[in-house]
Design a protein around this motif. Sequence first.
Motif, short mmCIF file in Angstrom:
data_model
loop_
_atom_site.label_atom_id
_atom_site.label_comp_id
_atom_site.label_asym_id
_atom_site.label_seq_id
_atom_site.Cartn_x
_atom_site.Cartn_y
_atom_site.Cartn_z
N HIS A 8 0.84 -1.20 0.00
CA HIS A 8 0.00 0.00 0.00
C HIS A 8 0.88 1.25 0.00
O HIS A 8 0.68 2.17 -0.79
N LYS A 26 0.97 3.77 -3.13
CA LYS A 26 0.49 5.13 -2.85
C LYS A 26 1.53 6.17 -3.26
O LYS A 26 1.20 7.17 -3.90
N SER A 42 -5.96 0.79 -1.46
CA SER A 42 -6.40 0.63 -0.08
C SER A 42 -5.80 -0.67 0.43
O SER A 42 -5.31 -1.48 -0.34
N TYR A 92 1.16 4.16 10.13
CA TYR A 92 0.38 5.36 10.46
C TYR A 92 0.73 6.55 9.59
O TYR A 92 0.00 7.53 9.56
N LYS A 99 -2.04 5.43 6.63
CA LYS A 99 -3.45 5.58 6.99
C LYS A 99 -3.59 5.49 8.51
O LYS A 99 -2.68 5.03 9.19
#
Length: 193
Positions: free
Chosen positions: A20, A24, A31, A86, A89
Amino acid sequence: MKLRYAMVCSSNQNRSMEAHSLLKREGFSVSSYGTGSHVKLPGPSLREPNVYEFGTPYKQMYDDLRRKDPDLYKRNGILPMLKRNYSVKAAPQRWQDNAADGYFDVVLSFEEKVFDIVIEDLNNRKHSLLKSVLIINLEVKDNHEEAAIGAKLTLDLCQELEAVECWEDSIDDIITAFGQQHNRKMLYSISFY
């Protein structure tokens, strides 16, 4: 082609979050989810894992483990992993509880049992959109080094999927060639939303 991706692993959030994070950074719509009943992180022994509810903020897990034994959790890579998580997300999400997130074009899992859980879950959902979803399993061992390698392979695979006009027409060739090129066991299936 701009596809929407989901990364799914069991319960410790290492492989899916590594992929992810990389996707990203590379600008993909991505997701990540777990499929277990809880988030389980290594503890002081195999019999003493750290168990959290899905939805518990990664920062809270980080602070908790830092309070318990910062040397142990730094040495075994859990604190750096949670710090990475963190930054990507707020909290882990459970695949089975997040149907409201809409749909994905591609779901990638990193172990066969998770692949089976995703397929079963998708097959048990109401297929109101009749939109196809590609589910791929790229077998990746659950350790920090393999998770990094798996994330890079996931990026390569996603770039290959993005490069074709229609993945439905070329998925057999893509999966076969990718698995042989990288000497990885690959599974895939197609389901619907």
